[in-house]
Scaffold this active site. Structure first.
Site, short mmCIF file in Angstrom:
data_model
loop_
_atom_site.label_atom_id
_atom_site.label_comp_id
_atom_site.label_asym_id
_atom_site.label_seq_id
_atom_site.Cartn_x
_atom_site.Cartn_y
_atom_site.Cartn_z
N PRO A 256 -9.94 28.07 -24.83
CG PRO A 256 -9.19 26.62 -22.15
CD PRO A 256 -10.50 26.93 -23.74
CG ASP B 168 -9.48 22.98 -26.13
OD1 ASP B 168 -9.35 23.37 -24.64
OD2 ASP B 168 -11.22 22.99 -26.87
CG HIS B 169 -4.09 24.25 -21.70
ND1 HIS B 169 -4.19 23.19 -20.95
CD2 HIS B 169 -3.35 25.11 -21.20
CE1 HIS B 169 -2.78 23.21 -20.08
NE2 HIS B 169 -2.25 24.91 -19.81
NE ARG B 170 -12.63 23.56 -24.17
CZ ARG B 170 -13.80 24.28 -24.29
NH1 ARG B 170 -14.93 24.02 -23.92
NH2 ARG B 170 -13.66 23.44 -25.91
CG LEU B 171 -8.29 17.00 -24.89
CD1 LEU B 171 -8.80 16.04 -23.41
CD2 LEU B 171 -8.99 16.24 -25.79
#
Ligand code: CAO
Length: 392
Positions: free
Chosen positions: A188, A364-367
């Site tokens: 994402p 990366d919006h996960r991190l």
């Protein structure tokens, strides 16, 4: 159950599909219902198979009513092999109903994401068994056409509208396509934009060019950004990490390897400069020139294109005011660089001409959260504007 209720077959009897095996009558006051199937509703085996198949299909269909248009039936893409083959997502629902296979075999094929109408039956009259489905699945998996991302939709026949010419994809094109699809599907991504005032850095670059040339390199903006990014990755270790969702882990790396996107005649290649933080700007300039040239001459080894933690993609030499690069799989961010230009900047009550460099950071919006992205890019701009700040 009334006295008229009863079983019409004995234990061990062989029965036909659709044959009435039991009649149940309930008292009239409770709304008597006979479970006997009326003659008009009796089905042949084929009809029964069709009906059962339709029942199986039903839950996989989404009804999308629209006020003005008729209802559209959209079969759900089946999971598993469907992603691999695209068979399950094909609109094969009506045709599959007339294939000689029992409901359980159909269900099995559907669970694997396979189009039952493509399975060759080995039984009498072409009847399909579980083993036939398994054999078909094996064939699909082993087919050379099946790659990790083969679940693409078929394209229309473009020759209907004009002359066309088809060419096989090169290996580089295929790798780029698969890698970008993987990135797009699994990461994402958010993009943060900034403009850095590089007026002073540009003066420094022009003044130092000759010295770097003596060492065999060319001092370009990319080399400067390479050095600066290594410093930023030390300052913000999250951007030098990878996300391992399978094991719920964030992997922080204690080395700084940066990939550089290189435009070549064969397509995009991304060689990796290793231990960037341990090298001087002159060393980096020499190395960057060398790998870019080797990339264009197709002399890079696959080893030289592996192990990057972060990537820089500088399109500024070609043009453009901004773009949104795609994060490479197993990395968490990429810096996009567009073409610098002299722009009027309002400073201390007046517009002054400044050399502005557009930067875009995809992450990366996960991190990485938005605030992290803004801080990272803000830090880079500040250091580009006042390089000596990092000495403090
Ligand atoms: N703004 C303005 N000018 C720029 C610039 C920028 N951001 N970046 C480079 N330039 C100028 C350089 O100063 C140089 O000008 P001179 O020839 O007058 O000195 C010219 O553009 C060409 O630069 P270069 O390509 O020789 O050197 P570089 O180190 O800056 O770039 C490389 C190396 C490999 C990054 C580049 O050649 C390249 O291939 N870029 C394309 C990357 C790409 O395709 N990205 C997309 C990937 S998909 O996300």
């Amino acid at each position: 159950m009334s006295q008229n209720s009863g079983c019409l077959v004995n234990a061990g009897d062989e029965v036909r599909v659709g044959q009435v095996i039991m009649v149940v009558e309930v008292p009239a006051e409770s709304g008597a219902v006979s479970l006997e199937v009326p003659a008009s509703a009796r089905m042949t085996e084929k009809e029964f198979v069709v009906r059962e198949a339709e029942k199986d299909i039903a839950p996989a269909i989404h009804l999308t009513p629209s006020p003005s248009a008729p209802i559209h039936l959209t079969p759900s893409p089946s999971p598993a092999l469907a992603a691999l083959t695209g068979e399950g997502s094909r609109a094969s629902v009506p045709s599959s109903a007339f294939v000689p296979a029992s409901p359980s075999v159909r269900r099995f094929a559907r669970e694997l994401g396979l189009d039952i109408s493509r399975v060759k039956g080995s039984g009498p009259g072409g009847r399909i068994s579980d083993d036939d489905v398994k054999a078909h699945a094996k064939e699909v998996i082993q087919s050379p056409k099946t790659s990790q991302f083969a679940g693409y939709a078929e394209v229309p026949d473009f020759s209907k509208w004009g002359p066309v010419e088809s060419q096989p994809m090169s290996r580089i094109r295929t790798i780029t396509a698969e890698s970008t699809v993987k990135s797009w599907q699994t990461i994402p991504q958010v993009v943060q934009f900034e403009k850095a005032d590089i007026t002073e850095v540009e003066k420094f670059r022009l003044a130092s060019k000759a010295a770097v040339e003596k060492a065999g390199g060319k001092l370009t903006m990319t080399a400067i950004l390479l050095k600066l990014t290594a410093m930023a990755l030390k300052e913000f270790p999250k951007f030098n990490a990878s996300v391992d969702m399978k094991n719920n882990q964030i992997i922080y790396k204690n080395y700084i390897n940066i990939g550089i996107a290189v435009d070549t005649e064969q397509g995009l290649l991304v060689p990796v400069v290793r231990d960037v933080d341990k090298k001087s700007l002159t060393q980096l300039s020499v190395e960057l020139g060398g790998i870019a040239e080797r990339a264009r001459l197709r002399k890079l080894t696959s080893e030289e294109m592996q192990g990057g933690n972060f990537t820089i993609s500088n399109l500024g030499g070609i043009g453009g005011t901004s773009f949104t690069p795609i994060v490479y799989p197993n990395q968490v961010a990429i810096l996009g660089v567009s073409k610098s230009a002299i722009e009027p900047v309002y400073q201390e009550g007046a517009f002054v001409p400044r050399n502005m460099l557009p930067l875009s950071l995809s992450y990366d919006h996960r991190l990485i959260d938005g605030a992290d992205g803004a801080r990272f890019l803000g830090w880079m701009c500040k250091v580009l504007e006042q390089p000596f700040l990092t000495w403090l």
